[in-house]
Design an enzyme around this catalytic site. Structure first.
Site, PDB file in Angstrom:
ATOM      1  N   GLN A 100      22.102 -34.862  11.660  1.00  0.00           N
ATOM      2  CA  GLN A 100      22.012 -33.769  12.290  1.00  0.00           C
ATOM      3  C   GLN A 100      20.785 -34.093  13.232  1.00  0.00           C
ATOM      4  O   GLN A 100      20.505 -33.304  14.333  1.00  0.00           O
ATOM      5  CB  GLN A 100      21.593 -32.512  11.626  1.00  0.00           C
ATOM      6  CG  GLN A 100      23.097 -32.005  10.808  1.00  0.00           C
ATOM      7  CD  GLN A 100      22.957 -30.706  10.143  1.00  0.00           C
ATOM      8  OE1 GLN A 100      21.915 -30.389   9.548  1.00  0.00           O
ATOM      9  NE2 GLN A 100      24.107 -29.830  10.009  1.00  0.00           N
ATOM     10  N   LEU A 281      24.178 -21.861   8.260  1.00  0.00           N
ATOM     11  CA  LEU A 281      24.699 -22.232   9.495  1.00  0.00           C
ATOM     12  C   LEU A 281      23.989 -21.802  10.654  1.00  0.00           C
ATOM     13  O   LEU A 281      23.817 -22.094  11.740  1.00  0.00           O
ATOM     14  CB  LEU A 281      26.146 -22.055   9.776  1.00  0.00           C
ATOM     15  CG  LEU A 281      26.845 -22.263  11.040  1.00  0.00           C
ATOM     16  CD1 LEU A 281      26.751 -23.779  11.289  1.00  0.00           C
ATOM     17  CD2 LEU A 281      28.163 -21.755  11.211  1.00  0.00           C
ATOM     18  N   ALA A 282      23.551 -20.503  10.359  1.00  0.00           N
ATOM     19  CA  ALA A 282      22.611 -19.875  11.387  1.00  0.00           C
ATOM     20  C   ALA A 282      21.387 -20.832  11.727  1.00  0.00           C
ATOM     21  O   ALA A 282      21.077 -20.847  12.864  1.00  0.00           O
ATOM     22  CB  ALA A 282      22.310 -18.573  10.867  1.00  0.00           C
ATOM     23  N   ASP A 283      20.769 -20.993  10.714  1.00  0.00           N
ATOM     24  CA  ASP A 283      19.551 -21.938  10.921  1.00  0.00           C
ATOM     25  C   ASP A 283      19.692 -23.098  11.674  1.00  0.00           C
ATOM     26  O   ASP A 283      19.149 -23.657  12.830  1.00  0.00           O
ATOM     27  CB  ASP A 283      19.061 -22.304   9.610  1.00  0.00           C
ATOM     28  CG  ASP A 283      17.820 -23.142   9.881  1.00  0.00           C
ATOM     29  OD1 ASP A 283      16.997 -22.941  10.865  1.00  0.00           O
ATOM     30  OD2 ASP A 283      17.373 -24.499   9.050  1.00  0.00           O
ATOM     31  N   GLN A 284      21.125 -23.702  11.509  1.00  0.00           N
ATOM     32  CA  GLN A 284      21.617 -25.279  12.445  1.00  0.00           C
ATOM     33  C   GLN A 284      22.029 -24.861  13.570  1.00  0.00           C
ATOM     34  O   GLN A 284      22.055 -25.643  14.455  1.00  0.00           O
ATOM     35  CB  GLN A 284      22.635 -25.602  11.279  1.00  0.00           C
ATOM     36  CG  GLN A 284      22.076 -26.277  10.112  1.00  0.00           C
ATOM     37  CD  GLN A 284      23.201 -26.585   9.117  1.00  0.00           C
ATOM     38  OE1 GLN A 284      24.367 -26.943   9.329  1.00  0.00           O
ATOM     39  NE2 GLN A 284      23.180 -26.319   7.871  1.00  0.00           N
ATOM     40  N   HIS A 305      13.353 -20.850   6.907  1.00  0.00           N
ATOM     41  CA  HIS A 305      13.658 -21.945   7.951  1.00  0.00           C
ATOM     42  C   HIS A 305      13.748 -21.355   9.264  1.00  0.00           C
ATOM     43  O   HIS A 305      13.138 -22.152  10.288  1.00  0.00           O
ATOM     44  CB  HIS A 305      14.787 -22.868   7.688  1.00  0.00           C
ATOM     45  CG  HIS A 305      14.570 -23.971   6.566  1.00  0.00           C
ATOM     46  ND1 HIS A 305      15.602 -24.258   5.747  1.00  0.00           N
ATOM     47  CD2 HIS A 305      13.517 -24.801   6.221  1.00  0.00           C
ATOM     48  CE1 HIS A 305      15.086 -25.181   4.973  1.00  0.00           C
ATOM     49  NE2 HIS A 305      13.889 -25.220   5.211  1.00  0.00           N
TER      50      HIS A 305
END
Length: 335
Positions: A100, A281-284, A305
């Site tokens: 990522q 997923l929100a963080d990513q 995060h």
């Protein structure tokens, strides 16, 4: 070009990985001090150092302070080079977090690239391979960025020894996407993947999940003999607009019941809030939203995060994030 000054005292490795990604994409150099300053072992660990060295190689850049234990780093990226790359972490450090870190840069390259990454593929504190394949990459495809990944060898923590391969196609740029509606529920399932672990442990984990969240299908999958034993559970919910996957890794000192209870409670919370994406997923998605120039997501209560990630992104890009509590456990993050 003037160095962007970053303080890593309040965050972990994610702050460094986000900075590396943005430095490669934007060409802006940075200095980060107090890297992982509040951790029990501050500074660069092997998995972080591998991210730095991989970023240097892919961008033809330079890194001062790229040493184990270093708490300060100066990174300057050059021009992103497509190609066939191979990076070994040397421990059970997460290959998916390394992936990522590099993806945003390789999506801007002039040609296709391949990656072969070795280390951990199923880690307690990182997105496991299945999450990246079934949740993260499909979400990125909606932005217009494509990549494929293949699991060559499963690497459980703490042994590692896993291998994943990725193919990355360049993109002309990311388009704005909103992830705000969960959509109709289509299917649910519960899986446990194990190697050299008794099926009774997997069954206990699944029973614990079932006390907090019910699903349609249950399955135990066995991995062939390989580097070290391990176990990971996946609670999955597929909706019209996407997929949520909650995972729980077997860890020393953590009972199957405790891991399963945590998984079931997390999935039940997600479904009750009607959020479009889970908290991980929100963080990513923060970085791709910013690179696309805006977007909006609904999620459950953000983890720690999110604010640290946002603080790094806003130093590199002319964007502003807002996080609104909409009651009932639902949060809206806008860029």
């Amino acid at each position: 070009m003037k160095l962007i000054q970053l303080n890593g005292q309040s965050g972990g490795g994610q702050m460094l990985r986000t900075a590396l990604s943005l430095a490669m994409v934007t060409g802006q150099p940075f200095r980060m001090t107090h890297i992982r300053g509040q951790r029990s072992k501050p500074g660069l660990m092997r998995q972080h150092l591998t991210c730095v060295k991989a970023a240097v190689e892919i961008s033809q850049g330079t890194a001062d302070g790229a040493e184990l234990g270093s708490t300060e780093l100066v990174f300057r990226a050059g021009e992103i080079q497509s190609g066939d790359y191979e990076f070994a972490i040397g421990t059970a450090g997460s290959t998916t977090l390394l992936l990522q870190t590099l993806l945003p840069a390789l999506w801007t390259a002039k040609g296709k690239s391949t990656l072969r990454l070795s280390g951990g593929t199923h880690n307690p504190l990182a997105p496991p391979f299945d999450f990246v394949e079934q949740v993260f990459l499909p979400a990125m495809k909606k932005f217009g960025a494509e990549a494929t990944i293949r699991l060559v060898e499963t690497g459980f923590a703490p042994t590692g020894g896993g291998i994943l391969e990725a193919g990355i196609s360049p993109t002309a740029g990311l388009g704005k996407v909103n992830f705000t509606e969960q959509g109709e529920l289509q299917a649910t399932s519960l899986r446990v993947i194990s190697r050299q672990v008794s099926d009774s442990v997997a069954s206990r984990l699944m029973d614990a999940v079932g006390k907090a969240w019910t699903c349609e299908k249950r399955k135990i999958e066995h991995r062939d003999e390989g580097p070290g034993q391990g176990l990971i559970g996946y609670a999955e919910a597929h909706f019209a607009n996407g997929c949520e996957m909650v995972s729980g890794c077997g860890e020393r000192g953590q009972s199957a019941e405790k891991i399963g209870h945590r998984m079931g409670k997390s999935m039940a919370t997600f479904m009750n809030t009607r959020a479009a994406v889970g908290r991980h997923l929100a963080d990513q998605l923060l970085l791709p939203m910013a690179l696309a120039g805006g977007g909006e997501i609904t999620t459950t209560a953000p983890d720690a995060h999110v604010p640290t990630n946002v603080s790094i992104i806003e130093k590199f890009l002319p964007v502003k994030f807002s996080i609104e509590d909409e009651d009932g456990g639902l949060f809206r993050i806008s860029c």
